[in-house]
Write a protein that holds these residues in place. Structure first.
Motif, PDB file in Angstrom:
ATOM      1  N   SER A   1       0.849  -1.186   0.000  1.00 57.70           N
ATOM      2  CA  SER A   1       0.000   0.000   0.000  1.00 57.70           C
ATOM      3  C   SER A   1       0.884   1.234   0.000  1.00 57.70           C
ATOM      4  O   SER A   1       2.108   1.134   0.075  1.00 57.70           O
ATOM      5  CB  SER A   1      -0.918   0.007   1.227  1.00 57.70           C
ATOM      6  OG  SER A   1      -0.177   0.303   2.397  1.00 57.70           O
ATOM      7  N   TYR A   2       0.260   2.383  -0.051  1.00 55.70           N
ATOM      8  CA  TYR A   2       1.033   3.629  -0.022  1.00 55.70           C
ATOM      9  C   TYR A   2       1.765   3.789   1.312  1.00 55.70           C
ATOM     10  O   TYR A   2       2.749   4.522   1.412  1.00 55.70           O
ATOM     11  CB  TYR A   2       0.133   4.840  -0.302  1.00 55.70           C
ATOM     12  CG  TYR A   2      -0.842   5.140   0.802  1.00 55.70           C
ATOM     13  CD1 TYR A   2      -0.529   6.042   1.807  1.00 55.70           C
ATOM     14  CD2 TYR A   2      -2.087   4.505   0.852  1.00 55.70           C
ATOM     15  CE1 TYR A   2      -1.424   6.310   2.834  1.00 55.70           C
ATOM     16  CE2 TYR A   2      -2.981   4.761   1.872  1.00 55.70           C
ATOM     17  CZ  TYR A   2      -2.642   5.670   2.859  1.00 55.70           C
ATOM     18  OH  TYR A   2      -3.530   5.937   3.877  1.00 55.70           O
ATOM     19  N   LYS A   3       1.324   3.079   2.331  1.00 56.95           N
ATOM     20  CA  LYS A   3       1.972   3.134   3.641  1.00 56.95           C
ATOM     21  C   LYS A   3       3.194   2.217   3.715  1.00 56.95           C
ATOM     22  O   LYS A   3       3.959   2.283   4.663  1.00 56.95           O
ATOM     23  CB  LYS A   3       0.993   2.730   4.744  1.00 56.95           C
ATOM     24  CG  LYS A   3      -0.154   3.689   4.935  1.00 56.95           C
ATOM     25  CD  LYS A   3      -1.065   3.170   6.033  1.00 56.95           C
ATOM     26  CE  LYS A   3      -2.252   4.085   6.219  1.00 56.95           C
ATOM     27  NZ  LYS A   3      -3.139   3.581   7.275  1.00 56.95           N
ATOM     28  N   GLY A   4       3.349   1.339   2.746  1.00 59.97           N
ATOM     29  CA  GLY A   4       4.464   0.397   2.740  1.00 59.97           C
ATOM     30  C   GLY A   4       3.971  -1.022   2.578  1.00 59.97           C
ATOM     31  O   GLY A   4       2.938  -1.269   1.967  1.00 59.97           O
ATOM     32  N   ILE A   5       4.707  -1.944   3.134  1.00 61.80           N
ATOM     33  CA  ILE A   5       4.348  -3.360   3.022  1.00 61.80           C
ATOM     34  C   ILE A   5       3.991  -3.922   4.389  1.00 61.80           C
ATOM     35  O   ILE A   5       4.432  -3.425   5.418  1.00 61.80           O
ATOM     36  CB  ILE A   5       5.490  -4.195   2.397  1.00 61.80           C
ATOM     37  CG1 ILE A   5       6.801  -4.052   3.200  1.00 61.80           C
ATOM     38  CG2 ILE A   5       5.723  -3.834   0.960  1.00 61.80           C
ATOM     39  CD1 ILE A   5       7.094  -5.241   4.020  1.00 61.80           C
ATOM     40  N   GLU A   6       3.180  -4.945   4.325  1.00 68.31           N
ATOM     41  CA  GLU A   6       2.803  -5.681   5.529  1.00 68.31           C
ATOM     42  C   GLU A   6       2.723  -7.147   5.133  1.00 68.31           C
ATOM     43  O   GLU A   6       2.224  -7.478   4.054  1.00 68.31           O
ATOM     44  CB  GLU A   6       1.439  -5.184   6.027  1.00 68.31           C
ATOM     45  CG  GLU A   6       1.020  -5.744   7.346  1.00 68.31           C
ATOM     46  CD  GLU A   6      -0.306  -5.141   7.808  1.00 68.31           C
ATOM     47  OE1 GLU A   6      -1.085  -5.901   8.411  1.00 68.31           O
ATOM     48  OE2 GLU A   6      -0.551  -3.956   7.549  1.00 68.31           O
TER      49      GLU A   6
END
Length: 96
Positions: free
Chosen positions: A51-56
């Motif tokens: 996502s735009y927040k990074g990876i999970e």
């Protein structure tokens, strides 16, 4: 599963992002992303949520990450043992 794919997965976890992992591994981001996607295709599930927040990591991603760390550790240990054995043979040959 290929060794470089498992290394990529572990490095993403350690680095916190695909971009940082690619830099650490001296790869372009697209090459690392391709390795991860191929790994996901092979295991048949999504391993990372991007996502735009990074990876999970997904639950499956966490499971594979744990096993990938173990597998890579065991392979490193095997390589060390082989190198030691090869070194011991070299010493024995030098004594003859």
């Amino acid at each position: 599963m290929k060794n470089h794919q498992l290394k990529a997965l572990v490095q993403v976890a350690d680095s916190g992002s695909i971009r940082a992992a690619a830099r650490t591994m001296n790869l372009c981001q697209s090459a690392l992303t391709k390795s991860l996607r191929e790994l996901e295709e092979e295991v048949g599930v999504e391993l990372l949520l991007r996502s735009y927040k990074g990876i999970e990591f997904t639950d499956a991603g966490h499971i594979l990450l744990t096993r990938a760390r173990l597998a890579l550790s065991l392979l490193d240990k095997a390589q060390e043992e082989i190198n030691l054995q090869r070194g011991a043979r070299g010493c024995a040959s030098a004594l003859r």
